[in-house]
Design an enzyme around this catalytic site. Sequence first.
Site, mmCIF file in Angstrom:
data_model
loop_
_atom_site.group_PDB
_atom_site.id
_atom_site.type_symbol
_atom_site.label_atom_id
_atom_site.label_comp_id
_atom_site.label_asym_id
_atom_site.label_seq_id
_atom_site.Cartn_x
_atom_site.Cartn_y
_atom_site.Cartn_z
ATOM 1 C CB CYS A 1 30.763 37.450 36.125
ATOM 2 S SG CYS A 1 31.728 36.818 37.509
ATOM 3 C CG ASN B 1 33.949 39.179 41.952
ATOM 4 O OD1 ASN B 1 34.281 39.739 42.991
ATOM 5 N ND2 ASN B 1 34.592 39.387 40.824
ATOM 6 C CB CYS C 1 34.728 32.050 36.728
ATOM 7 S SG CYS C 1 34.763 30.488 37.615
ATOM 8 N NE ARG C 2 30.628 34.562 33.742
ATOM 9 C CZ ARG C 2 29.333 34.768 33.565
ATOM 10 N NH1 ARG C 2 28.851 34.903 32.338
ATOM 11 N NH2 ARG C 2 28.517 34.837 34.596
ATOM 12 C CB SER C 3 33.957 39.726 36.994
ATOM 13 O OG SER C 3 33.675 39.080 38.199
ATOM 14 C CG ASP D 1 29.732 30.971 35.021
ATOM 15 O OD1 ASP D 1 30.905 30.642 35.307
ATOM 16 O OD2 ASP D 1 28.911 31.349 35.871
#
Length: 146
Positions: A9, A12, A14-16, A120
């Site tokens: 993401c 690095n 939150c999402r990934s 995000d």
Amino acid sequence: MTHRILFVCLGNICRSPAAEGVFRALMPEARCDSAGTSGWHDGDPPYGPMQAAARARGIDLSDLRARRFVAQDFKRFDLIVVMDEDNRAAVEALRPAGNPAPVRLFTSFAPAAGASHVPDPYYTRDFDGVLDLIELAAQGLKAELV
């Protein structure tokens, strides 16, 4: 065969890392990592509200630390999974000539969700909604690998 998967993401945090945590719980035999296309948060743990939302689902992200995506990741991983088209463009800009590692949108593994990207939550604040989408995509990815 051990699958080597990198989730990517922007920052690095939150999402990934959430995708990494969800997928390693779902498919512990896979070798997973996560990275960001920016280096803003290098060495930082995942964002507190994302950790809390994941922890509420039994996913512990506390051992993860942010790092930046690098060209060598194309050699280290069999599959690079990005959260949105901006991430894909940033990753592809670093692709070494001739490297065939696929780069896929995470949402491509959850077509029924009807999402073009993983939003995000750092900006949307919808950590649970993002985790719902990540869990669906992770299940789709696992189904494709087994």
